[in-house]
Design a protein around this motif. Structure first.
Motif, PDB file in Angstrom:
ATOM      1  N   ASN A 218       0.846  -1.197   0.000  1.00 64.87           N
ATOM      2  CA  ASN A 218       0.000   0.000   0.000  1.00 64.87           C
ATOM      3  C   ASN A 218       0.880   1.245   0.000  1.00 64.87           C
ATOM      4  O   ASN A 218       1.991   1.228   0.539  1.00 64.87           O
ATOM      5  N   ASP A 219       0.340   2.333  -0.566  1.00 65.37           N
ATOM      6  CA  ASP A 219       1.084   3.586  -0.526  1.00 65.37           C
ATOM      7  C   ASP A 219       0.881   4.262   0.829  1.00 65.37           C
ATOM      8  O   ASP A 219       0.310   3.678   1.751  1.00 65.37           O
ATOM      9  N   ASP A 221      -1.070   6.568   1.670  1.00 59.76           N
ATOM     10  CA  ASP A 221      -2.472   6.859   1.957  1.00 59.76           C
ATOM     11  C   ASP A 221      -3.222   5.591   2.365  1.00 59.76           C
ATOM     12  O   ASP A 221      -4.425   5.623   2.614  1.00 59.76           O
ATOM     13  N   CYS A 223      -3.566   2.966   0.357  1.00 58.06           N
ATOM     14  CA  CYS A 223      -4.251   2.462  -0.841  1.00 58.06           C
ATOM     15  C   CYS A 223      -3.360   1.472  -1.596  1.00 58.06           C
ATOM     16  O   CYS A 223      -2.140   1.630  -1.652  1.00 58.06           O
ATOM     17  N   TYR A 224      -3.993   0.492  -2.206  1.00 57.60           N
ATOM     18  CA  TYR A 224      -3.267  -0.579  -2.894  1.00 57.60           C
ATOM     19  C   TYR A 224      -2.375  -0.049  -4.005  1.00 57.60           C
ATOM     20  O   TYR A 224      -2.799   0.772  -4.830  1.00 57.60           O
ATOM     21  N   GLY A 260      -7.306  -3.371   0.712  1.00 59.08           N
ATOM     22  CA  GLY A 260      -8.418  -2.489   1.017  1.00 59.08           C
ATOM     23  C   GLY A 260      -8.992  -2.696   2.403  1.00 59.08           C
ATOM     24  O   GLY A 260      -9.542  -1.778   3.008  1.00 59.08           O
ATOM     25  N   GLY A 263      -5.856  -1.250   5.369  1.00 61.99           N
ATOM     26  CA  GLY A 263      -5.468   0.158   5.440  1.00 61.99           C
ATOM     27  C   GLY A 263      -4.042   0.388   5.899  1.00 61.99           C
ATOM     28  O   GLY A 263      -3.703   1.483   6.352  1.00 61.99           O
ATOM     29  N   GLN A 265       0.153   0.862   5.689  1.00 62.36           N
ATOM     30  CA  GLN A 265       1.105   1.543   4.819  1.00 62.36           C
ATOM     31  C   GLN A 265       2.273   0.600   4.566  1.00 62.36           C
ATOM     32  O   GLN A 265       2.649  -0.189   5.437  1.00 62.36           O
TER      33      GLN A 265
END
Length: 340
Positions: A218-219, A221, A223-224, A260, A263, A265
């Motif tokens: 994930n980044d 934020d 997000c994948y 997703g 959540g 990082q």
């Protein structure tokens, strides 16, 4: 009752001011390879500061700045960490142990105030993944398979787990520490009578199939961004010794769902067994796992991604690519520590 995870709201990353990009790896332990990967990613733009409470920890021997830390469960630890990050001009911090990440999440805002980006995981996610019994319910709600699981106390009270053989392990243990295999439920019940704290142990169906490791990325934020996967060829004491990178569609789809739902990082290390093509998740670890170097050897570069994301710099698509079919072997080297 279903648990609703409340994710952190991560502040947006803007281009950082000029200056060194120092990276801190907490609870660095034996992760020599990871220290060197971050050194390569920095390419002279900053230094890697490695922390561990054990002075002869292997990673400290190769770090640019080795630091011996207080125990993570000490009352002084959170404030000490803020001071250490400020003193060493840390721009990016992450831990390699979940309990430590939980501590750091409590001072995320303080770290950000001194210009340090924490690569972490929402506390609710950390709490859930620390309990293998809760993981079962979490994955069930996502429609993801998990071995039949119950507590050792339930077994002692007459319950049973469906299966032909069984695994007994600590409910909140790490890796394969303390894991035992049993061929019959009768043997499991006999063992249960010798254990004083039966609620601290779980019993699972022992699955037979091909084991994989998956890095879900994930980044910042949460997000994948992508995933890397490898087929485990040889294991020893719970650690992968030989692995071949792969590209199984069912594992790529699994990674998207988990990304997703958690959540996190950075990296979520997932252990999976494919049984006749069906994935069963065995373990979830929101951190760099010991198997990541096999993905790195095949072209992935998560350290470079994290450095770029934390500094607001552009990323290269190649960093999110892992060439399949690459077999790697874990090796050992001797490092001189000097006087102690």
């Amino acid at each position: 009752m279903a648990r609703t995870l409340e994710f952190a709201t991560y502040p947006k990353v803007s281009k950082q001011e000029e200056g060194p990009i120092n990276v801190l790896l907490s609870c660095a332990g034996r992760h020599v390879e990871l220290v060197r990967m971050f050194q390569d990613a920095l390419a002279g733009r900053g230094q890697v500061v490695a922390l561990d409470q054990d002075k002869p920890a292997l990673a400290l021997a190769v770090a640019d700045r080795p630091v011996v830390s207080p125990a993570i469960d000490s009352s002084e630890y959170p404030r000490w960490m803020i001071h250490t990050c400020a003193e060493n001009n840390i721009r990016l911090a992450l831990s390699l142990v979940e309990a430590d990440t939980q501590k750091l999440e409590s001072v995320r805002a303080d770290l950000l105030a001194i210009g340090c980006r924490l690569i972490g995981t929402p506390p609710a996610t950390l709490h859930l993944m620390n309990d293998k019994l809760e993981v079962q319910g979490f994955l069930d709600r996502l429609g993801i398979s998990y071995p039949n699981t119950t507590t050792l106390r339930s077994i002692a009270n007459g319950a049973a787990v469906v299966g032909s053989s069984f695994v007994v392990k600590q409910r909140r243990g790490r890796g394969s520490q303390g894991m035992l295999n049993f061929s019959t439920m009768k043997d499991v019940r006999r063992f249960a009578r010798t254990v004083p704290n039966q609620d601290a142990w779980i019993v699972q169906e022992r699955l037979l199939g091909q084991e994989f490791g998956v890095d879900v990325i994930n980044d910042l934020d949460g997000c994948y961004a992508g995933s890397f996967q490898r087929r485990k060829i040889r294991m020893h004491a719970g650690e992968t010794q030989v692995a071949t990178t792969s590209q199984e569609t069912v594992l790529s789809e699994l990674a998207v769902v988990l990304a997703g739902a958690t959540g996190h990082q950075g990296c979520l290390d997932v252990d999976v067994i494919l049984v006749e093509g069906k994935p069963f998740v065995i373990d979830l670890n929101p951190r760099f796992g010991g198997g990541y170097p096999f993905s790195h050897a095949a072209g992935a570069n998560l350290p470079a991604l994290l450095v770029a994301w934390s500094s607001g710099e552009p990323i290269e698509d190649a960093w999110l690519q892992c060439k399949p079919g690459i077999t790697s072997v874990r090796t050992s080297v001797v490092q001189t520590l000097g006087p102690m």
